[in-house]
Design a protein around this motif. Structure first.
Motif, short mmCIF file in Angstrom:
data_model
loop_
_atom_site.label_atom_id
_atom_site.label_comp_id
_atom_site.label_asym_id
_atom_site.label_seq_id
_atom_site.Cartn_x
_atom_site.Cartn_y
_atom_site.Cartn_z
N ILE A 227 0.85 -1.17 0.00
CA ILE A 227 0.00 0.00 0.00
C ILE A 227 0.89 1.23 0.00
N GLN A 228 0.34 2.36 -0.36
CA GLN A 228 1.11 3.60 -0.28
C GLN A 228 0.17 4.78 -0.04
N ASP A 229 0.73 5.84 0.47
CA ASP A 229 0.01 7.09 0.71
C ASP A 229 -1.18 6.93 1.65
N ARG A 230 -1.11 5.97 2.57
CA ARG A 230 -2.15 5.84 3.60
C ARG A 230 -1.65 6.56 4.85
N LYS A 231 -2.51 7.34 5.46
CA LYS A 231 -2.10 8.21 6.56
C LYS A 231 -2.73 7.84 7.90
N ASP A 232 -3.30 6.65 7.99
CA ASP A 232 -4.04 6.27 9.20
C ASP A 232 -3.72 4.84 9.64
N VAL A 233 -2.46 4.42 9.49
CA VAL A 233 -2.10 3.01 9.69
C VAL A 233 -1.94 2.69 11.18
N MET A 234 -2.77 1.77 11.67
CA MET A 234 -2.60 1.24 13.02
C MET A 234 -2.07 -0.19 12.98
N PHE A 235 -2.49 -0.96 11.96
CA PHE A 235 -1.99 -2.32 11.76
C PHE A 235 -1.65 -2.49 10.28
N TYR A 236 -0.55 -3.17 10.01
CA TYR A 236 -0.17 -3.49 8.63
C TYR A 236 0.50 -4.86 8.69
N PHE A 237 -0.18 -5.87 8.15
CA PHE A 237 0.36 -7.23 8.11
C PHE A 237 0.41 -7.70 6.67
N THR A 238 1.58 -8.21 6.27
CA THR A 238 1.77 -8.63 4.89
C THR A 238 2.78 -9.77 4.85
N GLY A 239 3.03 -10.28 3.65
CA GLY A 239 4.02 -11.32 3.45
C GLY A 239 4.84 -11.03 2.21
N LYS A 240 6.05 -10.53 2.39
CA LYS A 240 6.95 -10.22 1.29
C LYS A 240 8.39 -10.22 1.81
N ILE A 241 9.34 -10.43 0.91
CA ILE A 241 10.75 -10.31 1.28
C ILE A 241 11.07 -8.87 1.67
N SER A 242 10.49 -7.93 0.91
CA SER A 242 10.72 -6.52 1.16
C SER A 242 9.43 -5.77 0.87
N VAL A 243 9.15 -4.75 1.65
CA VAL A 243 7.90 -4.00 1.52
C VAL A 243 8.21 -2.58 1.07
N PRO A 244 7.79 -2.20 -0.14
CA PRO A 244 8.08 -0.86 -0.64
C PRO A 244 7.10 0.18 -0.12
N HIS A 245 7.42 1.43 -0.38
CA HIS A 245 6.54 2.59 -0.14
C HIS A 245 6.30 2.88 1.34
N LEU A 246 7.12 2.36 2.23
CA LEU A 246 6.92 2.65 3.64
C LEU A 246 7.07 4.14 3.93
N ASP A 247 7.89 4.82 3.13
CA ASP A 247 8.11 6.25 3.37
C ASP A 247 6.92 7.10 2.98
N THR A 248 5.90 6.51 2.34
CA THR A 248 4.70 7.27 1.97
C THR A 248 3.58 7.11 3.00
N LEU A 249 3.81 6.29 4.03
CA LEU A 249 2.78 5.98 5.00
C LEU A 249 2.92 6.82 6.26
N ALA A 250 1.80 7.02 6.95
CA ALA A 250 1.81 7.65 8.28
C ALA A 250 1.20 6.65 9.26
N PHE A 251 1.99 6.27 10.26
CA PHE A 251 1.56 5.31 11.26
C PHE A 251 1.02 6.04 12.49
N ARG A 252 -0.08 5.53 13.03
CA ARG A 252 -0.62 6.07 14.27
C ARG A 252 0.31 5.70 15.43
N PRO A 253 0.36 6.52 16.48
CA PRO A 253 1.11 6.12 17.68
C PRO A 253 0.59 4.78 18.22
N GLY A 254 1.50 3.85 18.45
CA GLY A 254 1.11 2.52 18.90
C GLY A 254 0.94 1.51 17.79
#
Length: 350
Positions: A227-254
């Motif tokens: 995923i990319q450009d999501r600004k409300d991330v509280m949980f993110y579960f996936t399965g990949k060797i490497s996960v792109p676009h992390l710099d476009t996300l905003a994680f909630r505290p916690g």
């Protein structure tokens, strides 16, 4: 990562039972761990460890007597079983009965032979797992339990590692954990089914899409590699060797986020994406294995379980630890006392 499908039916049935609980989350939160119950372990040979440990005590108002100092060689990724035995035996006798969990304030070491250091500290070194790392693991007595005092009831102290490669980033991580209790914001859980079939082992453990009004949480199941450009991330579960676009996300505290792959817990390794990248991106907790586990879902956090316990008000360390059935190879990293869904009245006393 090798493929294992022996427990597919079990995973599906277990997931169904967990999904039902999402519709009946209690309005009141259970008793949870608090600052008085956490031992803070620092490495005197690492200035970053000492500085961050002192900051953590102040930020969480942890009693000063809960600080335990040890001396370890810096830069050593893996301890031998013999070296670890000496470390653990120097710590445990110094812990009082009120101590129910531990946090290790350093980046290295993070492995003990094929075990993670967090699991070895919690349950003891598991030599059998290292004979063949792709074998099933030993069940954790804490898995999906209602236990609120793990040391008192089970004789184990769940352990998490708080990395200190950067003092500034470590303090920011601590701040995110503290801030998670201040204000609950509308958030989303992103559960990805990717094109990497071998690493989709947890998909049967995903809760169904839904809105949980009381928690202001939207659970979304997505078929995509990222995923990319999501600004409300509280949980993110996936399965990949490497996960792109992390710099476009905003994680909630916690926020909790991880990727199922073979060596995410090899924090300083280069073969696959390190779990540290989740913390760098703004998550408050993550997880990865330090040796080849094969893709048993039991060796990774079960999303429906970690989310259930977190939404019921438990801390990050409790919720995450309770979600892994066979934790010997798994490294838990982050700020252990984060609890975005808990009331301040629910912490344990001394």
């Amino acid at each position: 990562m090798l493929i294992s499908t022996r427990f597919a039916k079990i995973a599906t049935l277990f997931s169904l039972s967990c999904l039902l609980s999402f519709n009946a989350l209690a309005a009141t939160t259970p008793t949870r761990l608090g600052p008085a119950n956490l031992a803070v372990i620092v490495n005197e040979a690492d200035p970053n460890s000492v500085e961050v440990g002192e900051y953590y005590l102040q930020a969480r108002q942890i009693p000063p007597q809960n600080l335990i100092k040890v001396k370890l060689p810096t830069g050593k990724v893996k301890l031998s079983a013999w070296e670890f035995a000496g470390l653990r035996s120097s710590i445990l006798p110094r812990l009082g009965p009120e101590i129910q969990a531990m946090v290790l304030i350093w980046t290295t070491p993070y492995a003990v032979e094929c075990n993670s250091i967090t699991s070895a500290m919690t349950l003891g070194y598991d030599a059998e797992q290292c004979k063949k790392t792709c074998d099933p693991g030993k069940p954790s007595p804490y898995f999906n339990s209602s236990v609120s005092r793990p040391y008192t009831d089970l004789g184990m102290r769940p352990t998490m590692l708080l990395p200190v490669e950067s003092v500034e980033q470590a303090k920011a991580l601590i701040d995110r954990g503290v801030f998670s209790s201040f204000r609950l914001l509308p958030s989303s859980a992103y559960l990805l089914t990717t094109s990497d079939q071998a690493r989709n082992a947890r998909v049967p453990m995903f809760p169904k899409p839904m809105q949980i009004a009381a928690s202001q949480l939207s659970i979304q199941r997505i078929e995509a590699d990222s995923i990319q450009d999501r600004k409300d991330v509280m949980f993110y579960f996936t399965g990949k060797i490497s996960v792109p676009h992390l710099d476009t996300l905003a994680f909630r505290p916690g926020a909790i986020a991880d990727h199922l792959t073979s060596s995410g817990g090899d924090l300083l390794g280069k073969a696959q994406m390190s779990s540290l990248r989740w913390l760098d991106a703004g998550a408050t907790g993550s997880y990865g294995t330090v040796s080849e586990p094969c893709n048993y879902w039991q060796k990774f956090p079960a999303p429906s379980i970690v989310m259930k316990h977190y939404l019921e008000g438990e801390t990050l360390i409790e919720s995450y630890w309770k979600s892994v059935a066979w934790p010997a190879q798994g490294l838990f990293i982050g700020e252990p006392l984060a609890a975005p869904y808990a009331s301040t009245q629910s912490a344990l006393g001394p």
